[in-house]
Design a protein around this motif. Sequence first.
Motif, short mmCIF file in Angstrom:
data_model
loop_
_atom_site.label_atom_id
_atom_site.label_comp_id
_atom_site.label_asym_id
_atom_site.label_seq_id
_atom_site.Cartn_x
_atom_site.Cartn_y
_atom_site.Cartn_z
N LEU A 190 77.41 26.98 5.68
CA LEU A 190 76.79 27.28 4.41
C LEU A 190 75.31 27.56 4.64
O LEU A 190 74.60 26.74 5.23
CB LEU A 190 76.96 26.11 3.43
N LEU A 191 74.87 28.72 4.17
CA LEU A 191 73.47 29.13 4.32
C LEU A 191 72.82 29.20 2.95
O LEU A 191 73.46 29.59 1.97
CB LEU A 191 73.37 30.52 4.95
N HIS A 192 71.55 28.86 2.91
CA HIS A 192 70.72 29.10 1.73
C HIS A 192 69.50 29.85 2.21
O HIS A 192 68.76 29.36 3.08
CB HIS A 192 70.31 27.78 1.06
N GLN A 193 69.31 31.06 1.67
CA GLN A 193 68.21 31.93 2.09
C GLN A 193 68.26 32.15 3.61
O GLN A 193 67.23 32.20 4.26
CB GLN A 193 66.86 31.35 1.69
N GLY A 194 69.47 32.24 4.17
CA GLY A 194 69.64 32.51 5.59
C GLY A 194 69.48 31.31 6.50
O GLY A 194 69.56 31.44 7.71
N VAL A 195 69.28 30.12 5.94
CA VAL A 195 69.08 28.90 6.73
C VAL A 195 70.31 28.00 6.56
O VAL A 195 70.74 27.75 5.43
CB VAL A 195 67.80 28.15 6.28
N GLU A 196 70.84 27.49 7.67
CA GLU A 196 72.01 26.62 7.61
C GLU A 196 71.67 25.31 6.91
O GLU A 196 70.71 24.64 7.26
CB GLU A 196 72.52 26.32 9.02
N ILE A 197 72.51 24.96 5.92
CA ILE A 197 72.33 23.68 5.24
C ILE A 197 73.54 22.77 5.40
O ILE A 197 73.45 21.57 5.13
CB ILE A 197 71.97 23.85 3.75
N ALA A 198 74.68 23.32 5.84
CA ALA A 198 75.87 22.49 6.05
C ALA A 198 76.88 23.27 6.90
O ALA A 198 76.84 24.50 6.95
CB ALA A 198 76.50 22.09 4.73
N ARG A 199 77.79 22.50 7.51
CA ARG A 199 78.81 23.10 8.37
C ARG A 199 80.06 22.24 8.34
O ARG A 199 79.98 21.03 8.25
CB ARG A 199 78.22 23.22 9.77
N ALA A 200 81.21 22.90 8.46
CA ALA A 200 82.49 22.21 8.60
C ALA A 200 83.26 22.89 9.72
O ALA A 200 83.35 24.12 9.75
CB ALA A 200 83.29 22.26 7.31
N VAL A 201 83.79 22.10 10.63
CA VAL A 201 84.56 22.62 11.74
C VAL A 201 86.02 22.22 11.53
O VAL A 201 86.33 21.05 11.34
CB VAL A 201 84.03 22.09 13.09
N ARG A 202 86.88 23.22 11.54
CA ARG A 202 88.32 23.05 11.33
C ARG A 202 88.66 22.26 10.06
O ARG A 202 89.43 21.31 10.10
CB ARG A 202 88.97 22.43 12.55
N PRO A 203 88.10 22.68 8.93
CA PRO A 203 88.45 22.00 7.68
C PRO A 203 89.90 22.30 7.32
O PRO A 203 90.37 23.43 7.47
CB PRO A 203 87.49 22.61 6.66
#
Length: 109
Positions: free
Chosen positions: A80-93
């Motif tokens: 998940l990006l906001h203004q091109g900056v990563e704010i969250a990630r999920a691996v193999r949800p």
Amino acid sequence: MTMTEEYAASEPSRAAVDALDGLTLLEFGAPWCGHCRAAQQPLAQVLAERPALRHLKIEDGPGRPLGRSFRVKLWPTLILLHQGVEIARAVRPTTVDAIEQILGNAGQA
């Protein structure tokens, strides 16, 4: 924007991704990946409730620079990006809850 069904044939550059305005959900994976296919139903359910969220589905693999720039190692990886900056990630949800959890970070952006 609704869920993107097909993986993009060509990926955007990292500079183009970094320049995206607002919220964007990057999905890295491959059409033949079993883990990626298993994530599609919960992802579709979550994205149906968020039509304004930009979703980019990017085919990843060896020699694909965008996935490497985000240090993607397993598929699917949702970023998940906001203004091109990563704010969250999920691996193999595998569940709606796992995807909702990263999207909950959108309120903190």
